[in-house]
Design an enzyme around this catalytic site. Sequence first.
Site, PDB file in Angstrom:
ATOM      1  CG  ASP A  73      -1.072  36.995  61.469  1.00 56.12           C
ATOM      2  OD1 ASP A  73      -1.704  36.546  60.506  1.00 56.12           O
ATOM      3  OD2 ASP A  73       0.157  36.972  61.536  1.00 56.12           O
ATOM      4  CG  HIS A  97      -0.211  34.122  58.350  1.00 51.69           C
ATOM      5  ND1 HIS A  97       0.237  35.090  59.225  1.00 51.69           N
ATOM      6  CD2 HIS A  97       0.870  33.719  57.650  1.00 51.69           C
ATOM      7  CE1 HIS A  97       1.532  35.266  59.055  1.00 51.69           C
ATOM      8  NE2 HIS A  97       1.944  34.454  58.103  1.00 51.69           N
ATOM      9  CB  SER A 113       5.173  34.845  58.613  1.00 49.76           C
ATOM     10  OG  SER A 113       4.788  35.872  57.751  1.00 49.76           O
TER      11      SER A 113
END
Length: 427
Positions: free
Chosen positions: A137, A177, A367
Amino acid sequence: MNVQRRTLLRAIGAAGVTLTATGYATASDGRAEYVVTANGARARDRLVDAGFEVFREVADGAILGVRGPADAQSDIEGVPGVKAVSRDVTVDFETPVRADADDVPESGPLQWDNRRIEADRAHDIATGAGTSVAIVDTGIDFDHPDLGNVNEDLGVTFVPEGAEANDGGEDSAVRGHGTSVAGVAGGTGANRIVGVAPETELIPIRVFPDAGGARFVDIFAGIDYAASVGADVANFSLGVPGVLPPQANEGGIRSGIQTVFQSAVRRGTVVTASAGNAGGNLQQGGGFSLPNSVPAAFSVSATGPNDKLVFYSNYGTNEIDVAAPGGGYETEEKTFATDTPFPAPTNLIFTTAPVDAGTYTYIAGTSFSAPQVAGLAALVRELAPESNPQQVEQEIASGAELVNGKSDPELGAGRINALNTVRNLDG
């Protein structure tokens, strides 16, 4: 907490990583970059002999990053040993919208997702001790109080040459994120966030620079690295944007994802993948999305506090393996209503954010359903360390609930239940 509806919509769209293709990947000298799937060890040398630069090798050379002229795809296809080729593309998402730490309530129904899958009760049996979850990520914030289980020594960054990014897989406030994903999978609870596997080891693998998008060749390198260091699970909350048309199924991106994911699974790493946030039916019209349309990916759709598929989640028979909480409700209107049992924003996922960006956040998207399953896979591996990826997935599917069979178009084998899964193994 006062968050406007428009802000929350942007948070779901951005933080849920409905990625946007931002262009073709191009070297600093202007040459085009290609993703090549090779069939045989000599393909690399033949490409070099043909005048191309091979700048990255993934999965023992099964995937190659190649540079050459912008009109060279047909020439590359003609090189012996080349199985598939396409221009590499970059994908990116907006900076997530987060709540300031001072705005987050100290009590209330914060981690409803953890309780919905009964992870809190499952922790009496398993916590993920002795396992590892790789987060492929934007990296992980090494200073977060709830992420003290990050293995910084194994952290790594794969980004284009000359791009700015923290070394060793560390996240930054401009991204964030990966830090949010990590909290869902493996938050320790030292301060506030308890992940599904609070005692797993988190391996940070960063594939996004501070500015600009991630190349797929770097994403592939991240997945391959996770398998090479023996991660029990690699969580992949990224993918090709939207529901793609059937003709897009032929290119090197699809071939590359399939090759890398299958290689990781063969080496024993479970790959959990988000189903995507286009709200699309993957079953009708031959459309598909990546990576969840690749058989080696354990694809996860998103549910809300009432166990219904949320409005943004992709779905489709034989495309979804299981479902897990991702935040929100089955309609946009209900998600932002104030008269539900979990009024906005508390129906979203409450998780970690970079310390310099507020420390905690409400966020939503597939996600954040995928790392729920990644954490559960770590619990399974703790109890059954010799299980292969297919067996881990079978245990998770067997413990899921709400549907009969394994082919529900919205929930696959059902919404995961951590307590059911660990009890089945512990009994």
